[in-house]
Scaffold this active site. Sequence first.
Site, PDB file in Angstrom:
ATOM      1  N   GLN A   1       0.722  -1.141  -0.156  1.00  0.00           N
ATOM      2  CA  GLN A   1      -0.204   0.455   0.295  1.00  0.00           C
ATOM      3  C   GLN A   1       0.428   0.871  -0.232  1.00  0.00           C
ATOM      4  O   GLN A   1       0.022   2.010  -0.058  1.00  0.00           O
ATOM      5  CB  GLN A   1      -1.103   0.110   1.161  1.00  0.00           C
TER       6      GLN A   1
ATOM      7  N   CYS B   1     -10.415  -8.272   1.978  1.00  0.00           N
ATOM      8  CA  CYS B   1      -9.371  -9.590   1.916  1.00  0.00           C
ATOM      9  C   CYS B   1     -10.337 -10.442   2.872  1.00  0.00           C
ATOM     10  O   CYS B   1     -10.527 -11.547   3.191  1.00  0.00           O
ATOM     11  CB  CYS B   1      -7.736  -9.653   2.306  1.00  0.00           C
TER      12      CYS B   1
HETATM   13  N1  PMP Z   1      -0.416  -6.545   1.576  1.00  0.00           N
HETATM   14  C1  PMP Z   1      -1.393  -5.874   1.876  1.00  0.00           C
HETATM   15  C2  PMP Z   1      -0.884  -4.309   3.081  1.00  0.00           C
HETATM   16  C3  PMP Z   1      -2.415  -5.940   0.920  1.00  0.00           C
HETATM   17  O1  PMP Z   1      -2.859  -4.661   0.905  1.00  0.00           O
HETATM   18  C4  PMP Z   1      -2.734  -7.043   0.048  1.00  0.00           C
HETATM   19  C5  PMP Z   1      -3.576  -6.630  -0.792  1.00  0.00           C
HETATM   20  N2  PMP Z   1      -5.152  -6.596  -0.663  1.00  0.00           N
HETATM   21  C6  PMP Z   1      -1.851  -7.693  -0.015  1.00  0.00           C
HETATM   22  C7  PMP Z   1      -0.266  -7.606   0.595  1.00  0.00           C
HETATM   23  C8  PMP Z   1      -1.488  -8.953  -1.068  1.00  0.00           C
HETATM   24  O2  PMP Z   1      -1.573  -8.696  -2.444  1.00  0.00           O
HETATM   25  P1  PMP Z   1      -2.186 -10.114  -3.403  1.00  0.00           P
HETATM   26  O3  PMP Z   1      -3.706  -9.911  -3.402  1.00  0.00           O
HETATM   27  O4  PMP Z   1      -1.863  -8.726  -5.107  1.00  0.00           O
HETATM   28  O5  PMP Z   1      -1.485 -10.943  -3.602  1.00  0.00           O
END
Ligand code: PMP
Length: 378
Positions: A179, A321
Amino acid sequence: MIYLDNAATTKPRQDVLDTFLKVNESLYFNPNSPHKAGIQAEQLLQQSKDQIKELFKLEKDFDIVFTSGATESNNIAIKGIAYKKRAFANVIITSVLEHPSVLEVVRSLENEGFDIKYVNVTKDGQIDLEHLKSLMSDKVALVTCMQVNNIMGQIQPIEAVAKIVHQYPKAHLHVDAVQAIGKIALDFKSADTMSLSGHKFHGLKGQGLLFVRNLHQIEPIVHGGGQEYGLRSGTVNLPIDIAIVKALKVAVKESAQLYEKLSEFNQEIIQFLNEYSGVKVNSPSGASPHILNVGFPGVKGEVLVNAFSKYDIMLSTTSACSSKKASLNEVLLAMDIPKTQIEGSIRISMGANTTTDDIRNFKEKFNLVYEEVKELLK
Ligand code: PMP
């Protein structure tokens, strides 16, 4: 549609899509192939890594591993470091602020016998550096700390964390900078490994990066043909890798300008919200401007998201998520935010495509949503 869910994902840039398509059409070769076309692909792969090193002026001991996203980068780094160091150090330090792609990895390592310690979090969402100091010892293999939180936007003092961690020569610092990239300056100098995800900075889904200082510190968790220094076996996806470099260059080039723009929007929204009784800004001051978390005590976050969605404003409750989980968000709990305020929280997240018109439109629709829920506000 007004899209205010950029912390979940961003719209891919057209030139990134074009690059992906072009490389697929003209350079679909396997960089491991011994023929001329394969060698050309291998050269391009190396060039794109060199471009990233050049972009960040990375020191010589850093290497770039292309992955499918930050979830994979976090898994490769955290498990790989833990396994490599397990013979002499089995403590892993993290905090509840981390993304599930970190927390679930350390939980699985706990089941394998690693000792997981959680650093306390202060009311403004910072990890408690004094507590971190007290947890450090020669048994610490790894400290994992995100740079910008995906739910509240607060920024962690990575440099100060690194100073504490690196007093212990065996301890490794992993930074999830998903982020942070394109929003604030990346602190890769302090980190030993750092994860990024392309789709958070107007690249594509399924493309990620892991910056690694001293490759030998990581034991591979994906085994196979030995691609990506043996850390991420599998046929190299050259089109996706070249496309992420394209997105990265733009994100870095435009980040200062974007910071200015989003800071203005952020302040404008906060001032606007301050006029509405019962509405509370949850994000601490000094947070990255692209994420603004707001609480409506007495109203459910899902009700608010649906109400905004009805007016074509896309935002989310906590994070994409975790928004489907019923439990109260741990990041907000750690920051001592009252329960009703957590239940009624929404996340407004902006990106490079957010415009003045979007903010004006959001404010107009906010009035309508507020009218619908104001009786419920405590
Ligand atoms: N770390 C952070 C702080 C995130 O915001 C996210 C995505 N929501 C992820 C890791 C994981 O990224 P990705 O879903 O693209 O693998």
